[in-house]
Design an enzyme around this catalytic site. Structure first.
Site, PDB file in Angstrom:
ATOM      1  N   CYS A  38       2.950  -6.649  -2.005  1.00  0.00           N
ATOM      2  CA  CYS A  38       3.240  -7.381  -0.768  1.00  0.00           C
ATOM      3  C   CYS A  38       4.667  -7.932  -0.645  1.00  0.00           C
ATOM      4  O   CYS A  38       5.291  -7.730   0.403  1.00  0.00           O
ATOM      5  CB  CYS A  38       2.199  -8.455  -0.486  1.00  0.00           C
ATOM      6  SG  CYS A  38       1.423  -9.202  -1.915  1.00  0.00           S
TER       7      CYS A  38
ATOM      8  N   ARG B  20      -0.164  -4.938 -14.349  1.00  0.00           N
ATOM      9  CA  ARG B  20      -0.770  -6.253 -14.569  1.00  0.00           C
ATOM     10  C   ARG B  20      -1.159  -6.376 -16.026  1.00  0.00           C
ATOM     11  O   ARG B  20      -1.703  -5.441 -16.610  1.00  0.00           O
ATOM     12  CB  ARG B  20      -2.029  -6.423 -13.697  1.00  0.00           C
ATOM     13  CG  ARG B  20      -1.704  -6.371 -12.221  1.00  0.00           C
ATOM     14  CD  ARG B  20      -2.939  -6.595 -11.380  1.00  0.00           C
ATOM     15  NE  ARG B  20      -2.579  -6.481  -9.970  1.00  0.00           N
ATOM     16  CZ  ARG B  20      -3.457  -6.537  -8.963  1.00  0.00           C
ATOM     17  NH1 ARG B  20      -4.737  -6.718  -9.234  1.00  0.00           N
ATOM     18  NH2 ARG B  20      -3.061  -6.438  -7.722  1.00  0.00           N
TER      19      ARG B  20
ATOM     20  N   GLN C 187      -1.961   1.362  -6.279  1.00  0.00           N
ATOM     21  CA  GLN C 187      -2.815   0.877  -5.202  1.00  0.00           C
ATOM     22  C   GLN C 187      -2.511   1.652  -3.929  1.00  0.00           C
ATOM     23  O   GLN C 187      -1.357   1.928  -3.631  1.00  0.00           O
ATOM     24  CB  GLN C 187      -2.522  -0.603  -4.926  1.00  0.00           C
ATOM     25  CG  GLN C 187      -3.011  -1.531  -6.006  1.00  0.00           C
ATOM     26  CD  GLN C 187      -2.801  -2.980  -5.613  1.00  0.00           C
ATOM     27  OE1 GLN C 187      -1.703  -3.374  -5.254  1.00  0.00           O
ATOM     28  NE2 GLN C 187      -3.858  -3.767  -5.673  1.00  0.00           N
TER      29      GLN C 187
ATOM     30  N   ASP D 282      -2.143   0.755  -1.015  1.00  0.00           N
ATOM     31  CA  ASP D 282      -1.955  -0.511  -0.326  1.00  0.00           C
ATOM     32  C   ASP D 282      -1.490  -0.298   1.105  1.00  0.00           C
ATOM     33  O   ASP D 282      -0.985   0.771   1.462  1.00  0.00           O
ATOM     34  CB  ASP D 282      -0.866  -1.287  -1.083  1.00  0.00           C
ATOM     35  CG  ASP D 282      -1.139  -2.778  -1.097  1.00  0.00           C
ATOM     36  OD1 ASP D 282      -1.936  -3.239  -0.257  1.00  0.00           O
ATOM     37  OD2 ASP D 282      -0.537  -3.461  -1.934  1.00  0.00           O
TER      38      ASP D 282
ATOM     39  N   HIS E 176       0.035  -3.118   4.420  1.00  0.00           N
ATOM     40  CA  HIS E 176       0.130  -4.456   4.993  1.00  0.00           C
ATOM     41  C   HIS E 176       0.249  -4.322   6.494  1.00  0.00           C
ATOM     42  O   HIS E 176       1.067  -3.555   6.990  1.00  0.00           O
ATOM     43  CB  HIS E 176       1.301  -5.209   4.381  1.00  0.00           C
ATOM     44  CG  HIS E 176       1.122  -5.418   2.908  1.00  0.00           C
ATOM     45  ND1 HIS E 176       1.674  -4.578   1.972  1.00  0.00           N
ATOM     46  CD2 HIS E 176       0.370  -6.312   2.222  1.00  0.00           C
ATOM     47  CE1 HIS E 176       1.287  -4.963   0.762  1.00  0.00           C
ATOM     48  NE2 HIS E 176       0.496  -6.010   0.887  1.00  0.00           N
TER      49      HIS E 176
ATOM     50  N   LYS F 143     -10.982 -12.640   1.062  1.00  0.00           N
ATOM     51  CA  LYS F 143     -10.993 -11.181   1.177  1.00  0.00           C
ATOM     52  C   LYS F 143     -12.400 -10.619   1.335  1.00  0.00           C
ATOM     53  O   LYS F 143     -13.377 -11.240   0.935  1.00  0.00           O
ATOM     54  CB  LYS F 143     -10.310 -10.552  -0.033  1.00  0.00           C
ATOM     55  CG  LYS F 143     -10.810 -11.055  -1.376  1.00  0.00           C
ATOM     56  CD  LYS F 143     -10.020 -10.407  -2.514  1.00  0.00           C
ATOM     57  CE  LYS F 143     -10.659 -10.735  -3.856  1.00  0.00           C
ATOM     58  NZ  LYS F 143     -10.293  -9.842  -4.930  1.00  0.00           N
TER      59      LYS F 143
ATOM     60  N   HIS G 272      -3.553  -7.794   4.114  1.00  0.00           N
ATOM     61  CA  HIS G 272      -3.351  -6.899   2.962  1.00  0.00           C
ATOM     62  C   HIS G 272      -4.620  -6.087   2.853  1.00  0.00           C
ATOM     63  O   HIS G 272      -5.701  -6.630   2.992  1.00  0.00           O
ATOM     64  CB  HIS G 272      -3.208  -7.666   1.649  1.00  0.00           C
ATOM     65  CG  HIS G 272      -2.221  -8.777   1.657  1.00  0.00           C
ATOM     66  ND1 HIS G 272      -1.180  -8.847   0.769  1.00  0.00           N
ATOM     67  CD2 HIS G 272      -2.117  -9.893   2.414  1.00  0.00           C
ATOM     68  CE1 HIS G 272      -0.489  -9.947   0.975  1.00  0.00           C
ATOM     69  NE2 HIS G 272      -1.035 -10.606   1.969  1.00  0.00           N
TER      70      HIS G 272
END
Length: 637
Positions: free
Chosen positions: A336, A365, A383, A385, A387, A466, A512
């Site tokens: 993000c 991570r 990911q 991902d 946004h 979420k 997200h």
RNA sequence: GCUAGCGUAGCUCAGCUGGUAGAGCAGCUGACUUGUAAUCAGCAGGUCACCGGUUCGACUCCGGUCGCUAGCUCCA
């Protein structure tokens, strides 16, 4: 004595003397039902067979062959396990012992560290208790008496549990010398358990009350069935499920590997990359259709960015850090902040919104060592991902859009998924009001899309609540994949703006979201879901050409070329082996189609098609096979 | 990270109470030229995860480290 009216599930009713037990009613309805009965449900409440009915009620008899009956059966098995432990070990302290999906467990504290070698002895004691055939009686004590009783027995964990109960009366179940506080119901006697249909399965540590700051207890998992054959079938199913394990298949099918040199950092092999790239192609196509654009942001970014985003305060322990030219940098654990820099790179107009920026972003991570698990739980993963920056009034539509995209993509693989709504965690940024607002927006989106869901208290991201989408692996373990997070915090922290119709600056809302979650985890799920037999569009090799002798090699390569030109992934097995050998090899590799070519096929310009499940399908023209296959690939069947 | 268990050839696994390792498959070589799930023969392959200790001697016993497995906690 007055009469009571009993209404049964089929709507019929019967009259009995007040104080009649459920067992008596069951036998009165029929001896078969009587023998099969293990408990009852009175006005929706589960009770023992010995429960006396004092007023008009609705009654359902729970039989041993029902799901609820099996649950009660297993709960009693858990008590027998506890009783055996108390008999075998003087200093055992019992904690809790509930039933779970496929069995039960009991948590206890004991000086001696048990190992699975001790199971034999414990199982033997359990069989003894079953054979001794104790009546299981419900005893009700006042809270004070209950606490005194547990103190007397030295059961400190039970004391703690009872002290926190709100009821003034605590029910206990007694079988022989053993007594355990429990809501019940239970079987009427230990002898109803089958000595040959239960098994202790594994041993694990478990924190008292699920809190890692507490004492770690020992937990024994077991399962119990009403028939030996059911137990055997269950154990067989577990064995079969283990064969689908993506870690085993990943090695066997040469998809990926893991090495000590990089724990949690998976290596993808050529065949694994084919699957991964097919998945990505599909993902990109669906996202293009859903109005997304794609970006790519760096893996390493200045630490100050992470301080601004709040990751430094809330996520530091899970991050990797490095230094470049004496400046502190961090390896991104999320995409993000980088994505936000793209948004902020220019002025945005309300006319531009919603802006949907997708990113296949590689994040790192620092997961704790004991949590790593094949591809499912790794330390670096990509990911899928995106946004979404939108106006407040666009939130609802955008959330629904994402939910629909999740559904579309999961359906392509035939996945069933569970939905969870995760709320504000202890370690969170922002006001309760904003959290409340965001959470209810998510809830409305779930309801608007008619999804069943469960609430997962306190499990939200630190910047917002979420919606999580969970998929199951071969053993039924649930893994979070898709996620949708509504965030009012990051736009604030990064001072994100757009110019409204009024010419003033306004704050956009940020969503997200990830659909697959991580490519790694999703692939792990995919491998287990298909047990390695990928549908043709995903299969690393779609067709294996098997010449019978060297004489057909030229033709084999000719066919290969023709198929390859059409974009089909095809190989020739040119080894000097018998056809059966090559077929076996291709079967083991789960290749969807085997094309056997001998002199007959050369003569006719055909290939003999063998499908991995259906077997020999006979000869067809190469052209026909090609078109057929292309259609299947296109349709993803 | 915690609890328990495990770590022997590329893979799957043997290896008795301590006397410095073996099979099958895979690989390589040769023969066989094969019709729908394993052709035969030969060869090669291991600092027994790593480090230390006990012992005349350790794959075997003890301690530590790393990794893996199940579960807990945590999470995509």
């Amino acid at each position: 004595m007055s009469q009571v009216k009993i209404t049964l599930p089929d709507g019929s009713s019967r009259e009995y003397q007040q104080g009649v037990t459920i067992k008596e009613i069951a036998f009165d309805i029929g001896p078969g039902l009587g023998r099969a009965s293990v408990a009852g449900r009175v006005n929706g409440q589960e009770v023992d067979l010995a429960y006396q009915i004092e007023e008009d009620v609705e009654l359902e008899i729970i039989t041993i062959d029902s799901e609820d009956g099996l649950d009660i059966y297993r709960h009693t098995a858990a008590h027998v396990l506890a009783q055996a432990l108390v008999r075998l070990f003087d200093d055992v302290q019992l904690a809790i012992g509930p039933t779970i999906d496929d069995g039960f467990y009991y948590d206890f504290d004991l000086e001696k560290r048990l190992s699975e070698d001790d199971f034999e002895q414990i199982e033997a004691e359990m069989k003894e208790i079953i054979k001794e055939g104790y009546e299981i009686e419900r005893v009700e004590l006042s809270k004070a008496e209950a606490i005194a009783k547990m103190k007397e027995l030295g059961m400190d964990y039970k004391v703690e549990l009872i002290e926190e109960m709100e009821d003034e009366v605590v029910s206990f179940y007694q079988q022989g010398e053993f007594i355990d506080p429990c809501r019940g119901p239970h079987l009427p006697s230990t002898k109803m358990l089958k000595t040959n249909a239960f098994k202790l399965l594994n041993l694990a540590g478990a924190y008292w009350r699920g809190d890692e700051n507490n004492q770690m207890l020992q937990r024994i998992y077991g399962t119990a069935f009403t028939k030996k054959s059911d137990l055997e079938e269950h154990l067989h199913r577990l064995e079969e499920a283990k064969k689908r394990d993506h870690r085993k298949l990943g090695q066997k099918l040469d998809l990926f590997s893991l090495h000590e040199e990089g724990p949690g950092f998976p290596f993808f092999h050529p065949k694994g990359m084919v699957v991964r790239n097919q998945l990505i192609d599909f993902w990109k196509e669906e996202h293009r259709k859903a109005g997304y654009e794609e970006i790519k942001t760096p893996i390493i970014l200045n630490q100050e960015l992470w301080e601004q985003s709040g990751h430094w305060d809330h996520y530091r322990d899970d991050m990797y850090f490095t230094e470049i030219d004496e400046q502190d940098y961090a390896v991104k654990p999320m995409n993000c902040p980088g994505g936000i820099l793209v948004y902020k790179d220019r002025m945005r107009s309300y006319r531009d919104l919603p802006i949907r920026l997708g990113e296949l972003g590689l994040v790192h991570r620092h997961e704790r060592s004991g949590t790593l698990h094949g591809l499912m739980r790794v330390r670096n993963f990509t990911q899928d991902d995106a946004h979404i920056y939108c106006l407040p009034e666009q939130i609802e539509d955008e959330l629904s859009g994402v939910i629909k995209l999740v559904d579309t993509i999961y359906n392509a693989f035939g996945f069933k998924y569970n939905v969870e709504l995760s709320t504000k965690p202890d370690k969170a940024m922002g006001s309760d009001e904003l959290w409340e607002q965001a959470t209810s927006a998510l809830k409305e989106a779930i309801l608007a899309n008619d999804l069943d869901y469960e609430v997962n208290e306190g499990d939200g991201a630190f910047y917002g609540p979420k919606i999580d989408f969970h998929l199951e692996d071969c053993l039924g373990r649930s893994w979070q994949c898709g996620t949708i997070q509504l965030d009012f915090q990051m736009p604030e922290r990064f001072d994100l703006t757009y110019i409204g119709q009024d010419g003033e600056e306004h704050r956009p809302v940020m969503i997200h979201r990830a659909i697959l979650g991580s490519l790694e985890r999703f692939m792990g799920i995919l491998i287990e879901h298909y047990a390695g037999a990928f549908p043709t569009w995903l299969a690393p090799i779609q067709a294996e050409i098997i010449p019978i002798t060297d004489d057909q090699l030229d033709y084999a390569y000719q066919v290969k070329e023709e198929l390859e030109e059409a974009g089909i992934r095809v190989e020739v097995d040119s080894r000097q082996e018998k056809v059966g050998y090559k077929i076996r090899e291709a079967q083991v590799q789960q290749i969807p189609y085997m094309l056997i070519v001998g002199d007959d096929e050369i003569e006719a310009g055909t290939v003999s098609v063998r499908e991995r499940r259906e077997g020999d399908l006979g000869a067809v023209k190469v052209e026909e096979f090609k078109n057929d296959l292309l259609e299947k690939i296109e349709k993803k069947v």
